[in-house]
Design an enzyme around this catalytic site. Structure first.
Site, PDB file in Angstrom:
ATOM      1  N   ARG A   1       0.864  -1.181   0.000  1.00  0.00           N
ATOM      2  CA  ARG A   1       0.000   0.000   0.000  1.00  0.00           C
ATOM      3  C   ARG A   1       0.901   1.230   0.000  1.00  0.00           C
ATOM      4  NH1 ARG A   1       2.354   1.948   3.766  1.00  0.00           N
ATOM      5  NH2 ARG A   1       0.746   3.537   3.870  1.00  0.00           N
TER       6      ARG A   1
ATOM      7  N   ASP B   1      -2.035  10.790  -2.001  1.00  0.00           N
ATOM      8  CA  ASP B   1      -2.355   9.810  -3.041  1.00  0.00           C
ATOM      9  C   ASP B   1      -2.706  10.457  -4.367  1.00  0.00           C
ATOM     10  OD1 ASP B   1      -2.813   8.337  -0.409  1.00  0.00           O
ATOM     11  OD2 ASP B   1      -2.844   6.755  -1.930  1.00  0.00           O
TER      12      ASP B   1
ATOM     13  N   LYS C   1      -4.924   9.986   3.209  1.00  0.00           N
ATOM     14  CA  LYS C   1      -5.640   9.091   4.123  1.00  0.00           C
ATOM     15  C   LYS C   1      -6.669   9.851   4.955  1.00  0.00           C
ATOM     16  CE  LYS C   1      -5.451   5.593   4.210  1.00  0.00           C
ATOM     17  NZ  LYS C   1      -6.445   4.782   3.453  1.00  0.00           N
TER      18      LYS C   1
END
Ligand code: MRU
Length: 364
Positions: A52, A242, A253
């Site tokens: 991840r 991201d 997040k």
């Protein structure tokens, strides 16, 4: 980075033509690696969050394409592999960037050399990520050095959210790279590590990384950051991302936005570290970013180690309690003090990004 004195990347090729990754679902309780031998293995590793973090998702997807083309190098197989991998995680744009790069490297070549071209490209993506993160570290180090100079020798208190360290990348990390470099340079610092519910990437991964490198830190409940900022116990925040849109909005997040709001209210600088591969030049603003919805069980359950060493998952809610689980949120550019990129620092704005990456912004 090292584990038990041995240098590791998060992903590396095996001599038998497979790919090895560190299983991040087992950390910090067990250090195990997983062998990825097929396209499906790679897709599963990303989907199940064995790997991840935006840059590592990209590198794994690139190797997934190479593994797929070994089996079948037709145009149809290439498209199939692309589509399967593209759907594994929707928010991290590095995934799509890496898939495009490997597809471009493979498509207009004779079939017999496509797999080899894809493999080379995947290895290049991984190597470039290491160098990019190293540079982010150097540019971020300058910020930490300046901030530390105002502390008269007292430790610089930094807050970070989720895991944007070497485990999220191929090595070094984005938000944590400057911290490692500052620590190595002898700058006294201390990191507040948001636990990052529901999957606890902060408590499980960031704390594991920082501890392994000897960086002083403390895990805090996600809700503690605002209080610590009000109490003057946070000098700056630095997080990863991201996806950053043209106007500088930042997806990261879930919970990042609340920290940025608290930082703004308390005049605490809030930096976002990113490789240029995380910029989505096709989206004007953050409201257009697809936000991953994950399973309710991540909220209603927790996993941990019992005194006998066994790792178990337990319910923390009444049976049948419904839960919602958006995986990311968007921090508006106006709450971001600056971006730390491989080419240096810039404002969190379209002008700031284009000043550093004019060609990238023009072609996409
Ligand atoms: O859901 P995850 O663990 O993949 O989310 C990771 C993050 O949000 C990181 O902050 C982000 O990918 C940046 S990684 C350098």
């Amino acid at each position: 980075m090292k584990i038990g004195g041995k240098p590791y990347r998060t992903i590396w090729p095996n001599v038998d033509g497979s790919v090895e990754v560190i299983d991040q679902t087992r950390l910090p309780h067990r250090f195990e690696t997983r062998r990825l031998a097929t396209l499906e293995d790679a897709a599963h590793a990303i989907r199940a969050m064995i790997v991840r973090g935006a840059p590592l998702i990209g590198a794994t997807a690139a190797y997934g394409m190479a593994l797929a083309l070994r089996e079948d190098a037709s145009d149809e197989a290439l498209d199939r592999a692309h589509d399967l991998l593209a759907e594994t995680r929707p928010t991290a744009i590095n995934l799509r960037w890496a898939l495009k790069r490997v597809c471009d490297a493979g498509r207009n070549r004779p079939r017999e050399i496509r797999a080899e071209a894809a493999w080379r490209e995947a290895a290049l993506i991984a190597d470039e990520d290491v160098e990019t993160c190293r540079r982010i570290g150097e540019h971020g180090l300058a910020i930490l050095r300046d901030a530390a100079a105002k502390k008269n020798g007292a430790p610089l208190n930094i807050l970070t959210h989720c895991n944007a360290g070497w485990l999220a990348c191929v090595d070094w990390g984005t938000a944590l790279a400057p911290i490692y470099m500052a620590h190595d340079a002898g700058i006294p610092l201390h990191v507040w590590v948001d636990e990052t519910r529901p999957r606890n990437q902060g408590a499980a991964l960031t704390a594991f990384e920082l501890g392994g490198h000897g960086v002083p830190h403390a895990i805090i409940a996600d809700n503690a950051g605002g209080h610590l900022m009000q109490a003057g116990k946070v000098d700056l925040c630095i997080v990863g991302t991201d996806r950053v849109t043209q106007n500088g909005d930042v997806a990261n997040k879930i919970g990042t936005y609340l920290k940025a709001l608290a930082a703004h209210d308390n005049s605490v600088p809030f930096y976002v570290a990113l490789p240029s591969t995380t910029i989505d030049w096709t989206l004007a603003s953050g409201g257009l970013i697809p936000i991953e919805e994950r399973g309710a069980s991540e909220v209603t359950q927790m996993t941990g180690r019992l005194p006998d060493g066994s790792v178990v998952t337990i319910d923390i809610a009444a049976p049948g309690s419904p839960a919602a689980n958006p995986g990311f949120d968007v921090t508006p550019a106006g709450l971001v003090t600056g971006f730390v990129t491989e080419r240096g620092l810039c404002a969190a704005s379209e002008d700031g990004l284009r000043a550093l990456f004019p060609a990238d912004g023009a072609v996409r």
